[in-house]
Enzyme design. Sequence first.
Site, mmCIF file in Angstrom:
data_model
loop_
_atom_site.group_PDB
_atom_site.id
_atom_site.type_symbol
_atom_site.label_atom_id
_atom_site.label_comp_id
_atom_site.label_asym_id
_atom_site.label_seq_id
_atom_site.Cartn_x
_atom_site.Cartn_y
_atom_site.Cartn_z
ATOM 1 N N SER A 136 31.828 -13.809 4.180
ATOM 2 C CA SER A 136 31.461 -12.415 4.417
ATOM 3 C C SER A 136 32.678 -11.619 4.841
ATOM 4 O O SER A 136 33.679 -12.183 5.308
ATOM 5 C CB SER A 136 30.407 -12.323 5.521
ATOM 6 O OG SER A 136 30.995 -12.553 6.792
ATOM 7 N N ASP A 137 32.584 -10.311 4.695
ATOM 8 C CA ASP A 137 33.545 -9.461 5.378
ATOM 9 C C ASP A 137 33.257 -9.565 6.873
ATOM 10 O O ASP A 137 32.198 -10.029 7.286
ATOM 11 C CB ASP A 137 33.420 -8.014 4.888
ATOM 12 C CG ASP A 137 34.710 -7.228 5.076
ATOM 13 O OD1 ASP A 137 35.525 -7.617 5.938
ATOM 14 O OD2 ASP A 137 34.897 -6.216 4.378
#
Length: 823
Positions: free
Chosen positions: A184-185
Amino acid sequence: MIFNGVTSSCFPSSTGLGASFDVDLAYKVGQALADECRAKGEYKFRFASIHADRSHILLAPTVNTQRSPLGGRSFESFSEDPNLNGLIAAAYINGVQSKGVSATIKHYVANDQEFERFSISSDVSERALREIYLKPFQLALKHADPWALMSSYNRVNGLHVSEDKRLLDDILRKEWGFKGMIMSDWIGVYSTAESIKAGLDLEMPGPTVMRGRAVDRALIAQKLFPSDIDARVRKILELLQKALASGIPFDAPEEGVDTPELRQLLRTAAADSVVLLKNDKNVLPLKLDESVKKIAVIGPNAKFAMTSGGGSARLLESWTVSPLEGIKEWVKGAGNSAEVNYTIGVTSHKYLPLLSSLTFQEDGTPGSVLEFWNEKPAKDFMDLNPDMSANIASPAWGCTTKVTNIMLLDGVDASKVDPSCYIRYTTTFIPDESGDWELGLSVSGTGNFFIDDKLLVDLSTDPPPGNIYVGMGTAEVSNIAKGLKAGQKYRVEIRVSNIEMVKKGLPFAFWGGLRFGGIKVVEKEEAFHEAVDLAKGSDGVPDKLLFSSWESEGFDRDDLELPGLTNRLVSEILQANPKTIVVNQSGSAVTMPWIDEASTVLQAFYGGNELGNGLADVISGKVNPSAKLSLTFPGFVRQPTATDSMKRLEDVPSYPSYGGKGQEPGKILYNEGIFVGYRGYQIKNLAPMFPFGHGLSYSKFDYSGLKCTPISSEGNFTISFTITNSSQVDGREVAQVYVHQPQASLPRPVREMKGFIKVTLKAGEGKEVKVDLDREALGYYDERRMCWVAEMGKFEVSVGASSEDIKLKGTTELGESLTWTGL
């Protein structure tokens, strides 16, 4: 490492690297970045697991399509064109991974603005999603094999990407065959079971928020099963195996890289990212003969090296060369005795310039001292009274730093300091010019700024919110310190409390931060007159416009204008000296209302460590410019008439549905569909100020002999033509191949760039070059059948020096229609 890390090399921004149209250069830059990664060791403080991964995993490249030049992170992506974006990214990835370091292609997908970036829904048609926004990721996977991918913050058509099974699993893994790990970011996971089932392998950063104990509960409820966990863990372990095989240690000291070869590559990359936009009077290259007695360098920040845009793209450079330094070094190296004079002309900063080079510890060592306490060290520590109790407690921990922009995401001993801490920053400020100085402060939490034991800035009493530290900081508040003397010492003390930020809830461990900046106060009209007078009496006038503080992660630009009074300054200098060389440095497009008055204009983008030398190499002719614009530059007409092409922000295809304007609550409508960038200008028959692919040279190139082979049953064909350097100057040319199908079932762009080649030619030399294309150059995405289609019939092939400067035209034909899915 974000705070107090070992210095690193900063290469040109991605828009600059994209402008090079040079896949070989992108590969070499990737290799150099891998060398930097291999030199980084594991950190002993909190976030160790995250930043140690950066030794083995590079969190790049970014290939989000530049839907609008207003995007705060536009400078981080290569192009508005998905083909250029994807092919430069593929070369970059191959370079990084050739040395055993994982690349991470990001941010997947349609993460094209900063406004409401955690929640906004990018509402886009399936055709536009496939042809424009997914395409650079698809091409990068086809021509490279990135070991990791980062999902984006936003929603796509209502669903967050981090929990979108269709995007992460059906398309990415099943359709395209991606075998790598998906992370994920940072704080970009908003669910537990949904994100795991969708195929998101790793939540970043640690420690986990949405997983961990939450997974236990989901397993009990049978929202998840052990097989779901196994699938995610397997991808993490596969990447770990590659990391182990790379030979990069996990617990080595952090080191930097500095070799003659690296310095030359940085300089080459800087020069090769500079685009020559205009050279109507052949002012360039600027020759230093005996007639050149004075050179004026005018403009804000020309004596500072603005290496990159803001946000997470920033780093602590190992060294920098400013434009002023580069020009002075060129003049000195040429043996010329010409004076090189500088004046600011106007200020254009959004945030006050950092004062790292003017701050010193008590013993004269560059830098400052930071002290940390877990409890208030004195009763009046955060009071406006500068006199604290003499019985101040001993700090829990302390360190020194050489920077005046301090974001404490790491580099703090977490075993001794809590995020809810108090901080004291002390330094000696030594101005380099006498006069009144505007000094400013922004902090995370609350803070106060004292100079010589006098309160200058109060950020402890209702501090205004701001955009720094990704929205976790205050606005910058400044005040005037009167009558400062050059060379004199002034004691600066800044006191910060991060407690209020912790109370609001932090998405990850964060000990706070502060940003200390300043600039000598310049009376506007006086500065104007000084700049104009300097220009009048000079033989060469490079006029530098820099504004990286206006382009940053965390916020989008409001317009395309150069800040403050910059445009007025340029116009007046051009009137005073028509031979002025205007150099614009920005990460994406700006308007230039003075463009018709200027005969000589360069676009420098953000050039990294060696931007000053790279720029001087182009101005002097040591390097013949060969870059082409990787995005369209719309223009502006001050008083447009009914017959004028409206060259302005309203012409940008994404206008008005961008950022916080022209949208429904919580969503942004991609109304322009597939007509992004130059495609949008062409379909509307609008002439931009400078089209995609535009860029001049000191050489002259002729095109001839276009040949198009028939298209095979699999969709393969070859374009060949001859490029001749008909000048007396060796040079390089970027030839671009555009394809169009006149008769199609769906609307097609007027031209789509499907191939390019960069050719090196000596004076008078000609070469026949070939560009091999496949079905990707022919197809469009059919939403009804959910597949790619290349319809039988004739295709127009155009070869040009830009998307508008078409040199050759031909046709070829596809005998039978093709359909396909996947790569």
